[in-house]
Design a protein around this motif. Structure first.
Motif, mmCIF file in Angstrom:
data_model
loop_
_atom_site.group_PDB
_atom_site.id
_atom_site.type_symbol
_atom_site.label_atom_id
_atom_site.label_comp_id
_atom_site.label_asym_id
_atom_site.label_seq_id
_atom_site.Cartn_x
_atom_site.Cartn_y
_atom_site.Cartn_z
ATOM 1 N N ARG A 23 13.150 6.033 -17.199
ATOM 2 C CA ARG A 23 12.268 4.788 -17.185
ATOM 3 C C ARG A 23 12.485 3.877 -15.893
ATOM 4 O O ARG A 23 11.528 3.294 -15.206
ATOM 5 C CB ARG A 23 12.404 3.811 -18.451
ATOM 6 N N LEU A 24 13.599 3.623 -15.610
ATOM 7 C CA LEU A 24 13.995 2.706 -14.400
ATOM 8 C C LEU A 24 13.696 3.529 -13.036
ATOM 9 O O LEU A 24 13.431 2.668 -12.162
ATOM 10 C CB LEU A 24 15.668 2.581 -14.194
ATOM 11 N N LEU A 25 13.406 4.770 -13.043
ATOM 12 C CA LEU A 25 13.132 5.666 -12.064
ATOM 13 C C LEU A 25 11.439 5.810 -11.913
ATOM 14 O O LEU A 25 11.025 6.290 -11.067
ATOM 15 C CB LEU A 25 13.521 6.978 -11.847
ATOM 16 N N GLY A 26 11.009 5.134 -12.813
ATOM 17 C CA GLY A 26 9.491 4.982 -12.823
ATOM 18 C C GLY A 26 8.610 5.963 -13.614
ATOM 19 O O GLY A 26 7.420 6.224 -13.626
ATOM 20 N N ARG A 27 9.386 6.862 -14.223
ATOM 21 C CA ARG A 27 8.801 8.052 -14.915
ATOM 22 C C ARG A 27 7.979 7.365 -16.112
ATOM 23 O O ARG A 27 8.428 6.226 -16.846
ATOM 24 C CB ARG A 27 9.726 9.180 -15.526
ATOM 25 N N PRO A 28 6.764 7.882 -16.761
ATOM 26 C CA PRO A 28 5.997 7.437 -17.847
ATOM 27 C C PRO A 28 6.895 7.266 -18.967
ATOM 28 O O PRO A 28 7.894 8.352 -19.061
ATOM 29 C CB PRO A 28 4.823 8.624 -17.935
ATOM 30 N N PRO A 29 6.863 6.473 -20.079
ATOM 31 C CA PRO A 29 7.569 6.315 -21.278
ATOM 32 C C PRO A 29 7.496 7.526 -21.979
ATOM 33 O O PRO A 29 8.572 8.184 -22.597
ATOM 34 C CB PRO A 29 6.863 5.256 -22.111
ATOM 35 N N GLU A 30 6.176 8.341 -22.159
ATOM 36 C CA GLU A 30 6.366 9.413 -22.864
ATOM 37 C C GLU A 30 7.274 10.726 -22.248
ATOM 38 O O GLU A 30 7.808 11.428 -22.924
ATOM 39 C CB GLU A 30 4.824 10.049 -23.091
ATOM 40 N N PHE A 31 7.170 10.923 -20.858
ATOM 41 C CA PHE A 31 7.915 11.754 -20.291
ATOM 42 C C PHE A 31 9.623 11.372 -20.471
ATOM 43 O O PHE A 31 10.151 12.293 -20.934
ATOM 44 C CB PHE A 31 7.632 11.790 -18.834
#
Length: 254
Positions: free
Chosen positions: A119-127
């Motif tokens: 999440r901190l790296l900007g990935r979507p929450p679902e991923f």
């Protein structure tokens, strides 16, 4: 003529030991194909991507590190066997088992925090959530694989390799069946593949250790796990083991 006979004898001996190990590794790798085919069928690309990321983190920072560490067992056990030093041969495995566990702790901590990190790296929450869930299902794999690889290397010093192939051949259909049942006939869904992978790693390590404890070929050397011996002398062991991790650095960029 004697040199030719010696070369031929040595070649046959190497093939006799190495071929079952190569086949055992091939069978082991094919179990990974079963896992990913099943995950892909169950969840498609939406699940396959994050699950494979979690597995890659575990493989690169956990399993490959432990495989590198196990190279020290090959060197130490071969030297001890050649010198007829049963105590040194025993200690090479005694120390390898807790070392595998200790060096798996960083990747376990990373897997436990994989969701927030993604999440901190900007990935979507679902991923991030899917990757974190799959990471939880494979937490023990790196340590168990490291222990099993160390035992494989140790047994090679006794010129024992066929039982390892038999273990993998027996466990492969069991892994395939368990993966299918957990993924398609339980509430776990795609996470069943990770659970089955952990069970497979535990069964493989347990069966290998069980063979060591019960085989007459190793009974003169292995009398059981000795905590005091296993937790001592790490300095010299790691001085030889850590370069083995660097030798497998190609995993880091794979």
């Amino acid at each position: 003529m004697e040199q030719e006979l010696s070369f031929g004898s040595e070649s046959r001996s190497i093939i006799r030991i190495a071929l079952p190990l190569a086949l055992a590794n091939l069978v082991d790798r094919s179990s990974v194909w079963v896992t990913w085919v099943t995950v892909g069928q169950a969840g498609g690309a939406a699940v396959l991507g994050p699950a494979s990321l979690a597995s890659t983190v575990n493989n690169v920072l956990g399993t490959s590190v432990n495989i590198g560490l196990s190279l020290a067992v090959s060197t130490l056990s071969a030297q001890a066997s050649g010198a007829g030093d049963k105590r040194a041969l025993n200690l090479s495995l005694q120390r390898a088992l807790p070392v595998s566990a200790a060096f798996s702790l960083p990747v376990v901590m990373l897997l436990l925090t994989l969701g927030p990190l993604l999440r901190l790296l900007g990935r979507p929450p679902e991923f991030a959530d899917t990757a974190a869930e799959y990471a939880m299902s494979i937490l023990p794999v790196a340590a168990l694989t490291g222990a099993q690889r160390s035992m494989m290397a140790w047994l090679a010093a006794f010129q024992i390799s066929r039982p390892l192939l038999y273990i993998n051949l027996i466990l492969w259909p069991m892994h395939a069946a368990l993966t299918y049942i957990l993924v398609f006939h339980s509430s776990l869904g795609y996470l069943g593949a990770g659970v089955a992978t952990s069970v497979h790693a535990l069964a493989r390590a347990g069966a290998t250790y069980g063979f060591i404890c019960t085989s007459h070929q190793t009974s003169a050397v292995w009398k059981g796990f000795e905590p005091l011996a296993a937790l001592s002398g790490w300095g010299g062991y790691l001085a030889l083991a850590l370069p083995g991790v660097l030798m497998l650095s190609e995993f880091w960029v794979s």
